[in-house]
Enzyme design. Structure first.
Site, mmCIF file in Angstrom:
data_model
loop_
_atom_site.group_PDB
_atom_site.id
_atom_site.type_symbol
_atom_site.label_atom_id
_atom_site.label_comp_id
_atom_site.label_asym_id
_atom_site.label_seq_id
_atom_site.Cartn_x
_atom_site.Cartn_y
_atom_site.Cartn_z
ATOM 1 N N TYR A 33 -36.365 -3.116 59.343
ATOM 2 C CA TYR A 33 -35.156 -2.772 60.074
ATOM 3 C C TYR A 33 -34.652 -1.401 59.665
ATOM 4 C CZ TYR A 33 -31.925 -3.633 56.135
ATOM 5 O OH TYR A 33 -31.248 -3.547 54.951
ATOM 6 N N LYS A 147 -38.126 -1.038 54.131
ATOM 7 C CA LYS A 147 -36.824 -1.617 54.521
ATOM 8 C C LYS A 147 -37.108 -2.926 55.262
ATOM 9 C CE LYS A 147 -32.282 0.090 56.048
ATOM 10 N NZ LYS A 147 -31.469 -0.423 54.963
ATOM 11 N N GLU A 179 -30.961 1.178 42.048
ATOM 12 C CA GLU A 179 -30.140 1.397 43.252
ATOM 13 C C GLU A 179 -29.204 0.225 43.400
ATOM 14 O OE1 GLU A 179 -32.306 1.224 46.992
ATOM 15 O OE2 GLU A 179 -33.652 -0.315 46.230
ATOM 16 N N LEU A 203 -35.219 2.125 47.762
ATOM 17 C CA LEU A 203 -35.267 2.614 49.133
ATOM 18 C C LEU A 203 -34.895 4.093 49.151
ATOM 19 C CD1 LEU A 203 -35.619 1.618 52.132
ATOM 20 C CD2 LEU A 203 -33.131 1.721 52.245
HETATM 21 N N1 PLP Z 1 -30.809 0.994 49.088
HETATM 22 C C1 PLP Z 1 -30.781 -0.181 49.727
HETATM 23 C C2 PLP Z 1 -31.406 -1.388 49.092
HETATM 24 C C3 PLP Z 1 -30.173 -0.288 51.011
HETATM 25 O O1 PLP Z 1 -30.153 -1.447 51.657
HETATM 26 C C4 PLP Z 1 -29.566 0.870 51.558
HETATM 27 C C5 PLP Z 1 -28.909 0.825 52.866
HETATM 28 O O2 PLP Z 1 -28.649 -0.197 53.438
HETATM 29 C C6 PLP Z 1 -29.603 2.068 50.840
HETATM 30 C C7 PLP Z 1 -30.243 2.102 49.607
HETATM 31 C C8 PLP Z 1 -28.974 3.322 51.385
HETATM 32 O O3 PLP Z 1 -29.801 3.875 52.390
HETATM 33 P P1 PLP Z 1 -29.184 4.732 53.585
HETATM 34 O O4 PLP Z 1 -28.456 5.865 52.964
HETATM 35 O O5 PLP Z 1 -30.381 5.188 54.341
HETATM 36 O O6 PLP Z 1 -28.281 3.837 54.351
#
Ligand code: PLP
Length: 279
Positions: A33, A147, A179, A203
């Site tokens: 997603y 993701k 994270e 991620l």
């Molecule tokens: N890390 C995780 C596990 C996430 O689910 C998300 C966003 O939902 C992020 C980091 C941040 O990513 P982004 O800045 O692309 O929203």
């Protein structure tokens, strides 16, 4: 104004959207997603989000059924039908519908779901005063750069954080902070903005990358390197980045104040730059 869904080539109100119980997303979490933010009707960093969707899908062998232009057109139409100028858009792509069997056999048509929902921002006091976060053991798998719609560990982590009075959980694996459950983490040490490097254990956040670029433009030194849990507590500042939270200052980790226990100068600079960049 309606929340809108687009399911396998048709637009409908979100309340009417349906997928099969035989969908592999439902049966196995076999899908990927994206979440992107719409500011004043325009998607923020759409190309980067679609690029990451492509990478996630490729990593688990799901052929993406649409071109980038087609995704952009679907999102534009869904947002326009919703009438929400400020919105969040989820794209979900699963391997498709088939009788339950772990091994995906035969040719399957991926299921595509796009939804548009209104934005519910975090309380402004969190941005002004900083948020509480809690560390949790990282019990996730070793492909966190994908993701995946399989988010059980993130759900449990977030719940654990909420129970501790925190807004976000920070995953710690082998003494290292990686994270948040739905965000990336950045710290400030010696006026340098430091964040764990990209790799299979976190991620690659779109907001993280945007913020690193904005900080560099503003003359802040940036370093991508491992961060230990001990270092987190000793940081001058800690901030989280994510599509919905944008740049969120952290005041306390597990109840221990970070710096002065309030948003520090680098965080405030980055927040201001981010607000200017998003328009
Ligand atoms: N890390 C995780 C596990 C996430 O689910 C998300 C966003 O939902 C992020 C980091 C941040 O990513 P982004 O800045 O692309 O929203």
């Amino acid at each position: 104004m309606p929340e809108i869904a687009f399911v396998n080539d048709a637009f409908m109100p979100l309340s009417e959207a349906r997928v099969s119980v035989e969908d592999r997303g439902f049966q196995f979490g076999d899908g990927v997603y994206e979440l992107l933010r719409i500011y004043a009707g325009v998607p923020f960093h759409l190309t980067e989000h679609l690029g990451r969707l492509e990478q996630s899908a490729r990593a688990i062998g799901i052929p993406l059924p649409y071109t980038q232009d087609r995704w952009a057109a679907v999102i534009a139409e869904a947002v326009s039908r919703s009438g929400f100028p400020e919105a969040k858009v989820y794209i979900q792509v699963t391997r498709g519908v088939a009788p339950r069997d772990h091994v995906p056999t035969g040719s399957m048509t991926p299921t595509v779901v796009v939804t548009v929902r209104a934005i519910v921002p975090l309380p402004s006091a969190l941005y002004a005063g900083g948020a509480d976060v809690a560390t949790v053991p990282d019990i996730r798998w070793a492909r966190c750069n994908i993701k995946s719609v399989g988010l059980l560990a993130n759900v449990l982590a977030k719940q654990q954080a909420r129970d501790a009075g925190a807004v976000e959980a920070l995953f710690v694996r082998a003494g290292h902070v990686l994270e948040g459950a739905t965000s990336n983490v950045l710290i400030v040490r010696g006026q340098c903005l430091v964040t764990p490097p990209e790799g299979p254990l976190l991620l690659s956040g779109v907001t993280r990358r945007v913020v690193l670029g904005l900080a560099q433009e503003a003359g802040v030194a940036v370093k991508e390197r491992p961060v230990t849990e001990e270092e987190l507590y000793a940081s001058e500042e800690v901030m989280l980045t994510g599509t919905t939270i944008e740049v969120l200052p952290v005041a306390r980790v597990n109840g221990r104040p970070i710096g002065e226990g309030a948003p520090g100068p680098v965080t405030r600079l980055v927040m201001a730059r981010f607000h200017a960049a998003r328009g």
